[in-house]
Design a protein around this motif. Structure first.
Motif, PDB file in Angstrom:
ATOM      1  N   THR A   1      16.714  11.449  -6.588  1.00  0.00           N
ATOM      2  CA  THR A   1      18.116  11.743  -6.305  1.00  0.00           C
ATOM      3  C   THR A   1      18.735  10.838  -5.244  1.00  0.00           C
ATOM      4  OG1 THR A   1      17.429  13.446  -4.718  1.00  0.00           O
ATOM      5  CG2 THR A   1      17.865  14.153  -6.987  1.00  0.00           C
ATOM      6  N   LEU A   2      17.952  10.456  -4.245  1.00  0.00           N
ATOM      7  CA  LEU A   2      18.490   9.670  -3.135  1.00  0.00           C
ATOM      8  C   LEU A   2      18.045   8.209  -3.182  1.00  0.00           C
ATOM      9  CD1 LEU A   2      17.992  12.233  -0.218  1.00  0.00           C
ATOM     10  CD2 LEU A   2      20.078  11.768  -1.505  1.00  0.00           C
ATOM     11  N   VAL A   3      16.739   8.007  -3.289  1.00  0.00           N
ATOM     12  CA  VAL A   3      16.210   6.634  -3.259  1.00  0.00           C
ATOM     13  C   VAL A   3      16.700   5.833  -4.442  1.00  0.00           C
ATOM     14  CG1 VAL A   3      14.106   5.242  -3.203  1.00  0.00           C
ATOM     15  CG2 VAL A   3      14.193   7.415  -1.991  1.00  0.00           C
ATOM     16  N   ILE A   4      16.797   6.444  -5.602  1.00  0.00           N
ATOM     17  CA  ILE A   4      17.188   5.722  -6.807  1.00  0.00           C
ATOM     18  C   ILE A   4      18.607   5.166  -6.711  1.00  0.00           C
ATOM     19  CG2 ILE A   4      18.173   7.692  -8.065  1.00  0.00           C
ATOM     20  CD1 ILE A   4      16.736   6.592 -10.563  1.00  0.00           C
TER      21      ILE A   4
ATOM     22  N   VAL B   1     -16.269  12.969   7.905  1.00  0.00           N
ATOM     23  CA  VAL B   1     -16.299  11.523   7.816  1.00  0.00           C
ATOM     24  C   VAL B   1     -15.010  11.041   7.138  1.00  0.00           C
ATOM     25  CG1 VAL B   1     -17.496  11.577   5.587  1.00  0.00           C
ATOM     26  CG2 VAL B   1     -17.642   9.545   7.030  1.00  0.00           C
ATOM     27  N   ASN B   2     -14.484   9.937   7.612  1.00  0.00           N
ATOM     28  CA  ASN B   2     -13.257   9.395   7.012  1.00  0.00           C
ATOM     29  C   ASN B   2     -13.554   8.834   5.630  1.00  0.00           C
ATOM     30  OD1 ASN B   2     -12.149   9.973   9.509  1.00  0.00           O
ATOM     31  ND2 ASN B   2     -12.362   7.871  10.253  1.00  0.00           N
ATOM     32  N   PHE B   3     -12.768   9.249   4.650  1.00  0.00           N
ATOM     33  CA  PHE B   3     -13.030   8.766   3.293  1.00  0.00           C
ATOM     34  C   PHE B   3     -11.818   8.108   2.645  1.00  0.00           C
ATOM     35  CE2 PHE B   3     -12.149  13.324   3.157  1.00  0.00           C
ATOM     36  CZ  PHE B   3     -11.101  13.411   2.253  1.00  0.00           C
ATOM     37  N   ILE B   4     -10.699   8.047   3.334  1.00  0.00           N
ATOM     38  CA  ILE B   4      -9.532   7.314   2.832  1.00  0.00           C
ATOM     39  C   ILE B   4      -9.024   6.423   3.952  1.00  0.00           C
ATOM     40  CG2 ILE B   4      -7.157   7.474   1.998  1.00  0.00           C
ATOM     41  CD1 ILE B   4      -7.813  10.048   0.648  1.00  0.00           C
ATOM     42  N   PHE B   5      -8.855   5.157   3.633  1.00  0.00           N
ATOM     43  CA  PHE B   5      -8.270   4.200   4.568  1.00  0.00           C
ATOM     44  C   PHE B   5      -7.057   3.592   3.873  1.00  0.00           C
ATOM     45  CE2 PHE B   5     -12.760   4.569   5.407  1.00  0.00           C
ATOM     46  CZ  PHE B   5     -12.818   4.746   6.774  1.00  0.00           C
ATOM     47  N   ASP B   6      -5.889   3.887   4.392  1.00  0.00           N
ATOM     48  CA  ASP B   6      -4.664   3.512   3.694  1.00  0.00           C
ATOM     49  C   ASP B   6      -3.633   3.019   4.707  1.00  0.00           C
ATOM     50  OD1 ASP B   6      -2.931   3.098   1.624  1.00  0.00           O
ATOM     51  OD2 ASP B   6      -2.925   5.152   0.903  1.00  0.00           O
ATOM     52  N   ALA B   7      -2.441   2.758   4.221  1.00  0.00           N
ATOM     53  CA  ALA B   7      -1.360   2.277   5.081  1.00  0.00           C
ATOM     54  C   ALA B   7      -0.055   2.910   4.640  1.00  0.00           C
ATOM     55  CB  ALA B   7      -1.249   0.752   5.009  1.00  0.00           C
ATOM     56  N   ARG B   8       0.853   3.084   5.597  1.00  0.00           N
ATOM     57  CA  ARG B   8       2.187   3.600   5.289  1.00  0.00           C
ATOM     58  C   ARG B   8       3.109   2.438   4.956  1.00  0.00           C
ATOM     59  NH1 ARG B   8       0.152   8.168   8.296  1.00  0.00           N
ATOM     60  NH2 ARG B   8       0.364   9.886   6.835  1.00  0.00           N
ATOM     61  N   LYS B   9       3.851   2.606   3.880  1.00  0.00           N
ATOM     62  CA  LYS B   9       4.821   1.597   3.456  1.00  0.00           C
ATOM     63  C   LYS B   9       6.092   2.293   2.980  1.00  0.00           C
ATOM     64  CE  LYS B   9       1.493  -1.968   2.082  1.00  0.00           C
ATOM     65  NZ  LYS B   9       1.097  -2.932   1.022  1.00  0.00           N
ATOM     66  N   PHE B  10       7.098   1.495   2.631  1.00  0.00           N
ATOM     67  CA  PHE B  10       8.377   2.029   2.157  1.00  0.00           C
ATOM     68  C   PHE B  10       8.447   1.957   0.633  1.00  0.00           C
ATOM     69  CE2 PHE B  10       9.716   0.204   6.382  1.00  0.00           C
ATOM     70  CZ  PHE B  10       9.843   1.434   7.014  1.00  0.00           C
ATOM     71  N   ILE B  11       9.003   3.009   0.034  1.00  0.00           N
ATOM     72  CA  ILE B  11       9.358   2.982  -1.388  1.00  0.00           C
ATOM     73  C   ILE B  11      10.845   2.690  -1.476  1.00  0.00           C
ATOM     74  CG2 ILE B  11       9.351   4.211  -3.578  1.00  0.00           C
ATOM     75  CD1 ILE B  11       7.253   6.056  -2.515  1.00  0.00           C
ATOM     76  N   VAL B  12      11.199   1.645  -2.220  1.00  0.00           N
ATOM     77  CA  VAL B  12      12.583   1.181  -2.294  1.00  0.00           C
ATOM     78  C   VAL B  12      13.005   1.117  -3.759  1.00  0.00           C
ATOM     79  CG1 VAL B  12      14.205  -0.546  -1.426  1.00  0.00           C
ATOM     80  CG2 VAL B  12      11.978  -0.272  -0.318  1.00  0.00           C
ATOM     81  N   ALA B  13      14.271   1.384  -4.013  1.00  0.00           N
ATOM     82  CA  ALA B  13      14.791   1.296  -5.378  1.00  0.00           C
ATOM     83  C   ALA B  13      14.816  -0.154  -5.837  1.00  0.00           C
ATOM     84  CB  ALA B  13      16.193   1.905  -5.455  1.00  0.00           C
ATOM     85  N   GLN B  14      14.370  -0.370  -7.071  1.00  0.00           N
ATOM     86  CA  GLN B  14      14.380  -1.706  -7.659  1.00  0.00           C
ATOM     87  C   GLN B  14      15.765  -2.000  -8.211  1.00  0.00           C
ATOM     88  OE1 GLN B  14      11.671  -4.275  -8.482  1.00  0.00           O
ATOM     89  NE2 GLN B  14      13.690  -5.201  -8.543  1.00  0.00           N
ATOM     90  N   ASN B  15      16.414  -3.042  -7.712  1.00  0.00           N
ATOM     91  CA  ASN B  15      17.735  -3.404  -8.216  1.00  0.00           C
ATOM     92  C   ASN B  15      17.652  -3.870  -9.666  1.00  0.00           C
ATOM     93  OD1 ASN B  15      18.958  -2.851  -5.759  1.00  0.00           O
ATOM     94  ND2 ASN B  15      18.637  -4.922  -4.988  1.00  0.00           N
ATOM     95  N   ARG B  16      18.754  -3.693 -10.380  1.00  0.00           N
ATOM     96  CA  ARG B  16      18.793  -4.094 -11.784  1.00  0.00           C
ATOM     97  C   ARG B  16      18.722  -5.613 -11.892  1.00  0.00           C
ATOM     98  NH1 ARG B  16      22.839  -5.325 -15.464  1.00  0.00           N
ATOM     99  NH2 ARG B  16      24.380  -5.133 -13.798  1.00  0.00           N
ATOM    100  N   ALA B  17      17.879  -6.078 -12.814  1.00  0.00           N
ATOM    101  CA  ALA B  17      17.725  -7.519 -12.998  1.00  0.00           C
ATOM    102  C   ALA B  17      18.993  -8.116 -13.603  1.00  0.00           C
ATOM    103  CB  ALA B  17      16.540  -7.804 -13.916  1.00  0.00           C
ATOM    104  N   GLU B  18      19.453  -9.195 -13.026  1.00  0.00           N
ATOM    105  CA  GLU B  18      20.656  -9.859 -13.503  1.00  0.00           C
ATOM    106  C   GLU B  18      20.599 -11.338 -13.154  1.00  0.00           C
ATOM    107  OE1 GLU B  18      23.258  -8.687  -9.526  1.00  0.00           O
ATOM    108  OE2 GLU B  18      23.703  -7.734 -11.445  1.00  0.00           O
ATOM    109  N   VAL B  19      21.388 -12.123 -13.883  1.00  0.00           N
ATOM    110  CA  VAL B  19      21.477 -13.542 -13.605  1.00  0.00           C
ATOM    111  C   VAL B  19      22.373 -13.749 -12.394  1.00  0.00           C
ATOM    112  CG1 VAL B  19      22.211 -15.793 -14.475  1.00  0.00           C
ATOM    113  CG2 VAL B  19      21.082 -14.177 -15.996  1.00  0.00           C
TER     114      VAL B  19
END
Length: 381
Positions: free
Chosen positions: A250-253, A68-86
């Protein structure tokens, strides 16, 4: 999944041994009809069932049976968060493009109405009078006062309405601008598949030899087909799933790559990085590009399926699986709701406001050119 497996086997009063696939894969179908990974072990009867969990796909269901299916999920992208700046160009943000356009059109409309309702001197040319009215209408927008004779009632009403409108616009602009200069903004450029495709250099990383990668290259049209075509221009990369955590650090960051994975694993990897460094460096893109369901796999026709299904249903109805999942991942919610704007208490600097000075210098340069042109044209005439 280990806790789930232990609960099921203890309920069945059986013991089990763990056998890992030599290739370390989840399981995909080779062109010669053989299966790799965990699915291959179950298909060849080298294992009674595989914990996984595994994506439920049509091609897999022909080789093995799913619980029986017990996980229902979705594929998404993980992206590096840019540094906060004005943002130095923040002075353009207090008003939307629609408000800027309406303000520009309103300036012309008020000038036209004032010219039509106003009373000009009989000897004054219409063009010169209209130019003077527009100039004074523009002066009001810049809060520089009014220096023109207003005689008729319709003209007074138009100018009074414009005075109120300009005060509201200017006060709103100045207050919002002050707030923007005190806020650091962390841009999140990749939120959808289209954002990825339109990006000039971003490389997407997919897991190697999984149901996701197989499905990606089976699509014949649409945005996912365009994502698969990124492999033709060097913007697609596939690696074994167990190397995702290392690729994240190493790469995404660096902001040059993004990872494609399900949201549960994405949250786990981001939480693990936070536990290690104390920083929220990544975010999960808003758009899901593939929805899926997961379950365990058993041999075709195995009596274990019915027994496992009964126990999985009981565990999930009791809420134990979600409890184990949340408890097993440390700091699982630490980076879940990262703000895109951060209020700061620090003095303004040139790095925050250089956009304003660029605009000022450009305006002064244009004024100087205009002034020199007037002197030249006056001497010529």
């Amino acid at each position: 999944m280990a806790k789930l497996t232990n609960a099921i086997t203890q309920s069945l009063n059986v013991t089990y041994r763990i056998r890992q696939p030599p290739d370390g894969q989840w399981g995909s179908l080779n062109p010669n009809g053989t299966w790799t990974g965990l699915v291959g072990q179950v298909y060849r009867h080298e294992a009674d069932f595989a914990v996984g969990p595994h994506d439920v796909t049509e091609v897999r269901s022909k080789a093995i049976d799913f619980t029986v299916n017990f996980i229902f999920d979705a594929r998404k992208f993980i992206v590096a968060q840019n540094r906060a700046e004005v943002d130095p160009w923040g002075f353009a943000f207090p008003l939307t493009s629609t408000v800027w356009l309406c303000t520009f059109l309103s300036t012309w409309l008020v000038a036209v109405l004032t010219t039509a309702f106003g009373k000009r001197h009989e000897k004054q040319p219409l063009g010169k009078y209209a130019y003077a009215v527009f100039f004074h209408t523009y002066r009001l927008l810049l809060q520089q006062g009014l220096e023109m004779n207003i005689v008729s009632l319709p003209e007074r009403l138009v100018v009074a309405g414009w005075l109120i409108a300009t005060m509201v616009i200017c006060w709103s602009y100045s207050s919002n601008l002050t707030s923007l200069l005190a806020i650091k903004y962390a841009p999140k450029p990749i939120q959808t598949i289209r954002d990825l495709i339109d990006h000039k250099s971003m490389i997407v990383i997919f897991p190697r030899r999984t149901a996701l990668s197989d499905y990606l290259f089976s699509v014949e049209s649409g945005p996912l087909k365009e994502v698969a075509d990124l492999s033709k221009i060097g913007r697609y990369m596939d690696i074994p799933y167990w190397e995702f955590a290392q690729a994240l650090e190493t790469l995404v960051i660096r902001g040059t790559h993004i990872l494609a994975t399900d949201t549960i694993d994405a949250g786990s990897m981001i939480a693990a990085y936070f536990s290690k460094t104390g920083r929220c460096q990544f975010y999960i893109a808003r758009e899901a590009f593939v929805h899926f369901s997961l379950g365990m796999v058993c041999q075709k026709g195995s009596p274990l399926v019915a027994a496992i299904n009964k126990r999985i249903s009981a565990i999930f109805e009791a809420g134990l699986y979600q409890y184990w999942l949340n408890k097993n991942v440390a700091n699982s919610t630490a980076c879940q709701y990262m703000p895109s704007t951060i209020a700061v208490l620090e003095p303004l600097s040139i790095s925050n406001m250089w956009g304003l000075f660029v605009l000022l210098v450009a305006g002064l340069a244009l004024a100087t050119v205009t002034f020199c042109s007037e002197i030249y044209l006056g001497n010529v005439s």
